[in-house]
Enzyme design. Sequence first.
Site, PDB file in Angstrom:
ATOM      1  N   GLU A 116       0.825  -1.218   0.000  1.00 51.75           N
ATOM      2  CA  GLU A 116       0.000   0.000   0.000  1.00 51.75           C
ATOM      3  C   GLU A 116       0.860   1.270   0.000  1.00 51.75           C
ATOM      4  O   GLU A 116       0.383   2.339   0.376  1.00 51.75           O
ATOM      5  CB  GLU A 116      -0.947   0.009   1.208  1.00 51.75           C
ATOM      6  CG  GLU A 116      -1.873  -1.190   1.311  1.00 51.75           C
ATOM      7  CD  GLU A 116      -2.876  -1.327   0.168  1.00 51.75           C
ATOM      8  OE1 GLU A 116      -2.902  -0.456  -0.728  1.00 51.75           O
ATOM      9  OE2 GLU A 116      -3.621  -2.319   0.171  1.00 51.75           O
ATOM     10  N   HIS A 139      -2.607   2.345   8.319  1.00 54.23           N
ATOM     11  CA  HIS A 139      -3.722   1.553   7.788  1.00 54.23           C
ATOM     12  C   HIS A 139      -3.857   0.283   8.606  1.00 54.23           C
ATOM     13  O   HIS A 139      -2.856  -0.322   8.987  1.00 54.23           O
ATOM     14  CB  HIS A 139      -3.442   1.220   6.315  1.00 54.23           C
ATOM     15  CG  HIS A 139      -4.333   0.161   5.757  1.00 54.23           C
ATOM     16  ND1 HIS A 139      -5.703   0.323   5.634  1.00 54.23           N
ATOM     17  CD2 HIS A 139      -4.068  -1.084   5.298  1.00 54.23           C
ATOM     18  CE1 HIS A 139      -6.213  -0.775   5.109  1.00 54.23           C
ATOM     19  NE2 HIS A 139      -5.252  -1.654   4.903  1.00 54.23           N
ATOM     20  N   HIS A 141      -7.103  -2.978  10.009  1.00 53.90           N
ATOM     21  CA  HIS A 141      -8.369  -3.658   9.738  1.00 53.90           C
ATOM     22  C   HIS A 141      -9.177  -3.828  11.031  1.00 53.90           C
ATOM     23  O   HIS A 141      -9.403  -4.965  11.465  1.00 53.90           O
ATOM     24  CB  HIS A 141      -8.089  -5.039   9.130  1.00 53.90           C
ATOM     25  CG  HIS A 141      -7.235  -5.042   7.904  1.00 53.90           C
ATOM     26  ND1 HIS A 141      -6.530  -6.148   7.478  1.00 53.90           N
ATOM     27  CD2 HIS A 141      -6.979  -4.062   6.983  1.00 53.90           C
ATOM     28  CE1 HIS A 141      -5.876  -5.870   6.355  1.00 53.90           C
ATOM     29  NE2 HIS A 141      -6.120  -4.606   6.040  1.00 53.90           N
ATOM     30  N   GLU A 169     -17.312  11.940  22.756  1.00 50.15           N
ATOM     31  CA  GLU A 169     -16.008  12.519  22.379  1.00 50.15           C
ATOM     32  C   GLU A 169     -15.741  12.520  20.877  1.00 50.15           C
ATOM     33  O   GLU A 169     -14.824  13.201  20.425  1.00 50.15           O
ATOM     34  CB  GLU A 169     -14.891  11.749  23.074  1.00 50.15           C
ATOM     35  CG  GLU A 169     -14.895  11.932  24.567  1.00 50.15           C
ATOM     36  CD  GLU A 169     -13.523  12.333  25.097  1.00 50.15           C
ATOM     37  OE1 GLU A 169     -12.600  11.545  24.862  1.00 50.15           O
ATOM     38  OE2 GLU A 169     -13.411  13.403  25.687  1.00 50.15           O
ATOM     39  N   HIS A 210     -12.841  -3.457   4.005  1.00 52.46           N
ATOM     40  CA  HIS A 210     -11.388  -3.689   4.081  1.00 52.46           C
ATOM     41  C   HIS A 210     -10.774  -3.136   5.375  1.00 52.46           C
ATOM     42  O   HIS A 210     -10.169  -3.881   6.124  1.00 52.46           O
ATOM     43  CB  HIS A 210     -10.689  -3.095   2.841  1.00 52.46           C
ATOM     44  CG  HIS A 210      -9.216  -3.331   2.812  1.00 52.46           C
ATOM     45  ND1 HIS A 210      -8.520  -3.680   1.669  1.00 52.46           N
ATOM     46  CD2 HIS A 210      -8.272  -3.258   3.797  1.00 52.46           C
ATOM     47  CE1 HIS A 210      -7.237  -3.841   1.955  1.00 52.46           C
ATOM     48  NE2 HIS A 210      -7.065  -3.579   3.236  1.00 52.46           N
TER      49      HIS A 210
HETATM   50  O1  2HA Z   1      -1.244  -6.365   3.360  1.00 54.97           O
HETATM   51  O2  2HA Z   1      -3.448  -4.382   4.788  1.00 54.97           O
HETATM   52  O3  2HA Z   1      -4.203  -3.538   2.417  1.00 54.97           O
HETATM   53  C1  2HA Z   1      -1.452  -5.269   4.089  1.00 54.97           C
HETATM   54  C2  2HA Z   1      -2.772  -4.699   3.847  1.00 54.97           C
HETATM   55  C3  2HA Z   1      -3.209  -4.475   2.474  1.00 54.97           C
HETATM   56 ZN    ZN Z   2      -5.370  -3.659   4.374  1.00 55.77          ZN
END
Ligand code: 2HA
Ligand code: ZN
Length: 270
Positions: A116, A139, A141, A169, A210
């Site tokens: 990414e 980033h 999940h 908050e 995602h």
């Molecule tokens: O592999 O989170 O979006 C890492 C990730 C891809």
């Molecule tokens: Zn990801």
Amino acid sequence: MRDILKAPWMVEMIRTATNMYGHGWDERNGGNISLLLRKEDVDQYVNVWDVIRTIPTGFSAPDLEGKYFLVTGTGKYFKNVQYAPEVNLGLVRLTEGGRTAELLWGFADGGKFTSEFPAHMMSHVARLKVNPENRVVMHCHPANLLAMTYVHDLDSRSFTRTLWQMCTECIVVFPEGVNVLPWMLCGTNEIGEATAEQMETARLVVWSQHGIYGAGADLDETFGLIETAEKAAEIYMKIAHLPRKNTITDAQMHLLEDHFGVKAREGWLD
Ligand code: 2HA
Ligand code: ZN
């Protein structure tokens, strides 16, 4: 040269990746972090003219020419960052208009930066225009934010209003709201460009089905943004199937704006 593993920014990066894994946000190789560093942050720890190897980036980002990033590696597990930082992390400098990354430390098994990387670098460009102090793109999940993208409509205003209503908050922590992208193919320049465009107006961008992107001046701010949004999503997922008897009203949100000196995204409160 001083020990790079003792650099304050390295210690914080390792702690943050470990903490994110502990929160369950980064299963397997999920998630990635990039931290923008200045030459004076790194040159006590590495000879910045001693390039280990060069790696093509596959995109152009002239705004990032000469900039240094500590970044997580592709295919690498957040779980393992604390045990082998030099394998799971890399320190790179962008050159040739962002088309090449010069590896200065790390990725010791021959690896390279996260898949990414385009979304990260394009988001840095976008956030630096809004806040020259922005240093972090993150980033991951988180389960409840992801779950919410299956059952809530994906309009950014509506999604944000629901999150704001879930914890008092929230509107104080992210008054600009969250922007939501529909499902897109990850790891591409296209999702990178779409994410960066959304980053022009918010530090949080949800990738439907995602995960989420966060940006901020430091790792704490960025982690805290995601943590707060994820807490709100958790509450939503606990109550979404139950009759709602109470909520935080728009009038109460305006009281929060006044009291905490924040301004909600224009037009997102009634
Ligand atoms: O592999 O989170 O979006 C890492 C990730 C891809
Ligand atoms: Zn990801």
